[in-house]
Structures are given as structure tokens and as C-alpha cells.
Motif scaffolding. Sequence first.
Motif, PDB file in Angstrom:
ATOM      1  N   LEU A  82      21.929  51.773  55.084  1.00 48.57           N
ATOM      2  CA  LEU A  82      22.199  52.180  53.705  1.00 48.57           C
ATOM      3  C   LEU A  82      22.514  53.674  53.611  1.00 48.57           C
ATOM      4  CD1 LEU A  82      19.416  50.186  51.816  1.00 48.57           C
ATOM      5  CD2 LEU A  82      21.872  49.726  51.816  1.00 48.57           C
ATOM      6  N   LYS A  83      21.838  54.478  54.415  1.00 50.13           N
ATOM      7  CA  LYS A  83      22.072  55.920  54.406  1.00 50.13           C
ATOM      8  C   LYS A  83      23.484  56.236  54.899  1.00 50.13           C
ATOM      9  CE  LYS A  83      20.198  60.279  56.147  1.00 50.13           C
ATOM     10  NZ  LYS A  83      19.139  60.906  56.985  1.00 50.13           N
ATOM     11  N   ASN A  84      23.899  55.560  55.991  1.00 46.99           N
ATOM     12  CA  ASN A  84      25.241  55.787  56.520  1.00 46.99           C
ATOM     13  C   ASN A  84      26.314  55.313  55.548  1.00 46.99           C
ATOM     14  OD1 ASN A  84      24.223  56.883  58.896  1.00 46.99           O
ATOM     15  ND2 ASN A  84      24.198  54.902  59.952  1.00 46.99           N
ATOM     16  N   THR A  85      26.053  54.177  54.885  1.00 46.90           N
ATOM     17  CA  THR A  85      27.016  53.670  53.901  1.00 46.90           C
ATOM     18  C   THR A  85      27.139  54.631  52.731  1.00 46.90           C
ATOM     19  OG1 THR A  85      26.460  51.388  54.524  1.00 46.90           O
ATOM     20  CG2 THR A  85      27.604  51.725  52.422  1.00 46.90           C
ATOM     21  N   ARG A  86      26.016  55.110  52.250  1.00 44.54           N
ATOM     22  CA  ARG A  86      26.034  56.060  51.130  1.00 44.54           C
ATOM     23  C   ARG A  86      26.766  57.340  51.526  1.00 44.54           C
ATOM     24  NH1 ARG A  86      21.037  57.057  50.932  1.00 44.54           N
ATOM     25  NH2 ARG A  86      20.457  55.110  49.905  1.00 44.54           N
ATOM     26  N   ARG A  87      26.513  57.807  52.736  1.00 45.47           N
ATOM     27  CA  ARG A  87      27.172  59.024  53.196  1.00 45.47           C
ATOM     28  C   ARG A  87      28.683  58.813  53.302  1.00 45.47           C
ATOM     29  NH1 ARG A  87      25.042  60.905  58.784  1.00 45.47           N
ATOM     30  NH2 ARG A  87      23.121  61.025  57.528  1.00 45.47           N
TER      31      ARG A  87
ATOM     32  N   VAL B 297      30.524  56.673  51.607  1.00 50.03           N
ATOM     33  CA  VAL B 297      31.096  56.574  50.260  1.00 50.03           C
ATOM     34  C   VAL B 297      31.215  57.946  49.620  1.00 50.03           C
ATOM     35  CG1 VAL B 297      30.693  55.683  47.929  1.00 50.03           C
ATOM     36  CG2 VAL B 297      30.339  54.201  49.910  1.00 50.03           C
ATOM     37  N   LEU B 298      30.160  58.763  49.757  1.00 50.51           N
ATOM     38  CA  LEU B 298      30.160  60.074  49.119  1.00 50.51           C
ATOM     39  C   LEU B 298      31.140  61.042  49.777  1.00 50.51           C
ATOM     40  CD1 LEU B 298      26.326  60.599  48.478  1.00 50.51           C
ATOM     41  CD2 LEU B 298      28.096  60.005  46.809  1.00 50.51           C
ATOM     42  N   GLN B 299      31.257  60.970  51.109  1.00 54.57           N
ATOM     43  CA  GLN B 299      32.066  61.945  51.819  1.00 54.57           C
ATOM     44  C   GLN B 299      33.510  61.510  51.996  1.00 54.57           C
ATOM     45  OE1 GLN B 299      30.108  62.897  55.514  1.00 54.57           O
ATOM     46  NE2 GLN B 299      28.358  63.862  54.508  1.00 54.57           N
TER      47      GLN B 299
ATOM     48  N   CYS C 192      35.090  58.284  50.531  1.00 57.36           N
ATOM     49  CA  CYS C 192      35.721  57.494  49.463  1.00 57.36           C
ATOM     50  C   CYS C 192      35.732  58.226  48.118  1.00 57.36           C
ATOM     51  CB  CYS C 192      34.995  56.152  49.313  1.00 57.36           C
ATOM     52  SG  CYS C 192      35.073  55.121  50.791  1.00 57.36           S
ATOM     53  N   LEU C 193      34.619  58.858  47.781  1.00 58.70           N
ATOM     54  CA  LEU C 193      34.504  59.453  46.449  1.00 58.70           C
ATOM     55  C   LEU C 193      35.495  60.596  46.202  1.00 58.70           C
ATOM     56  CD1 LEU C 193      32.987  59.303  43.796  1.00 58.70           C
ATOM     57  CD2 LEU C 193      31.303  60.912  44.723  1.00 58.70           C
TER      58      LEU C 193
END
Length: 291
Positions: free
Chosen positions: A29-34, A36-38, A40-41
Motif C-alpha cells: 500500500l505504501k509503494n502504491t500510494r507513493r 500515485v502521488l509521485q 500519476c498525480l
Amino acid sequence: MNAEVKKLHSAAQAVAKAQVKPPVLAGLLKNTRRFVLQQCLPPVVIGALLLLVWQLVCSGKGAALPPPTQVITDTWELIVDPFYDNGGNDKGMAWQLLASLSRVAYGYALAVVVGISLGVLVGQSTWAMRGLDPLFQILRTVPPLAWLPLSLAGFKDSYPSAIFVIFITAIWPIIINTSVGVRNIPEDYRNVAKVLRLNGAEYFSKIMLPAAAPYIFSGLRIGVGLSWLAIIAAEMLIGGVGIGFFIWDAWNASRISDIILALAYVGVVGFCLDRLVAMVGRLVTRGTSQS
């Protein structure tokens, strides 16, 4: 006794899984969030801001270009039905792109084969480099579309003429980067080949190509980008089915929204082609010293 041992072993495995699973899931989950934030966003935010500015600028009276909402409304049928075929040049966007991609595939494949071969020759032979390099440097400065009238005169047909334009556009960066890569092969590699007494084919496949691969794929990436640029411009002149002629035909019919949609597709396809060659390059050059 054995049954009790098995039960204890199963219980220990269940406890181990229960203890390991939450950290694994947390890391995922941490890698996915990172990601997305870095990754995709930022492009999503910037793209949304650009669309908003475009909408505000082009929504007023007398605007030269339609806003994005009008583009979607005007081209909705092209978006939802990209594979329609009414005969002749009246085809969906998918067929237009596929026609352009087929021309690029043929011309680019020829450029890859001939370009790598000539690049190896120029990189290996000092005599060939002195004789051919000035010619290559002169020819590569000729604009791609300047070759189109000559190719039409020679081939008497638009399809091979477009393929030739792709070929002559893509071949120069492939030749130049390949020759640079071959000339920069470390001397230690050449000495190892002499010690092992490798023949020409073995030296080419085991020493030369792996060592020069990062340079070769740099040329291939440049070449595929130039190929896609050149075919769009060439198709505007030769006509027929293709995204370039679609853009020119839309301009003649004053369908500005169709042009904007086609440009969006052109950009996406060009981006995908570049990433595809880059991905293959990473796979091939993995483990080489230059990569």
C-alpha cells in the motif's frame, strides 16, 4: 503423536503468515500510494489545470479555437466509434492511426536493419568512417519532406514513397549512435575477444552488440520519434487513409475539433512508441556496463 506435531506445525505456519502479511500489505500500500502521488498525480493535476485554462480562454465570443467541452461534443461519434468504415477515406480514427502505423512500421524496420549495419561498419572501419561520415552528415540535414517529391518520382506511388520518407528520416540517428557505440567499446573487451579467439559472428553477438546496445537504443528512440513526426507531415501531401491526411482533410472542411482530437491521438501514440522502444532497450541493455 504425529498428528499433534502436524497440528502444531500448521498453527506455527498460520501465526507466521499472520505476522508477515500485515507488513507485506502495508509495504504494498505504501509503494502504491507513493507511485500515485509521485507519478500519476502531477500529470493529472497539470493536465486538469491546462484544460481549465483552455476552457476559460476559448469560451468567450470570438474565440478562434473551440473549448474542450465543445471538442468532445463535436467529435463524440469519432470517439465512441473509432472503427467505422464507410468506404474510401471515410474511416474511423482507429483505421487512420493503423494505416499510419503500418507505414511507420515498414519504414522504421528497414531503417533499423540498414542503420545498425552501416553504423557497425562505420564504427569498426576507420576507412569507412572517413569516407561515409561526411556523406551522412550532409544527408541527415535534408528535411524529411524534401525527399518526398524525389520518392514520388522514383516509386510512382504514394505508399512506398511514404515508407521511403520514414526510412530516410529514421536512419541517420540510428547510424550515428550505433557507430559511436561501436567505437566506444572498451579495449579490454576487444582483448578478451582476442584471447578467446572469437570469430566474427561470436564477437558481434557476444561483445559488440551488448556493449553498444545502450547507444543503439538511444538512436532507435530518436528514430521512432522522427518517424512518427515525418509520416504525419508526409500523409498531408500524399493523401489516402492516414492520420496526417485526416488532419489536412479536416482543415479543408473547417472541422477544428476533429483536428484537435487527431492531435491528441497523435501525441498519445507517439508517447507509447517512445516508451515501447525504451522498455525494450531497458530489457536488452540490462546488465551492460553502459546501462
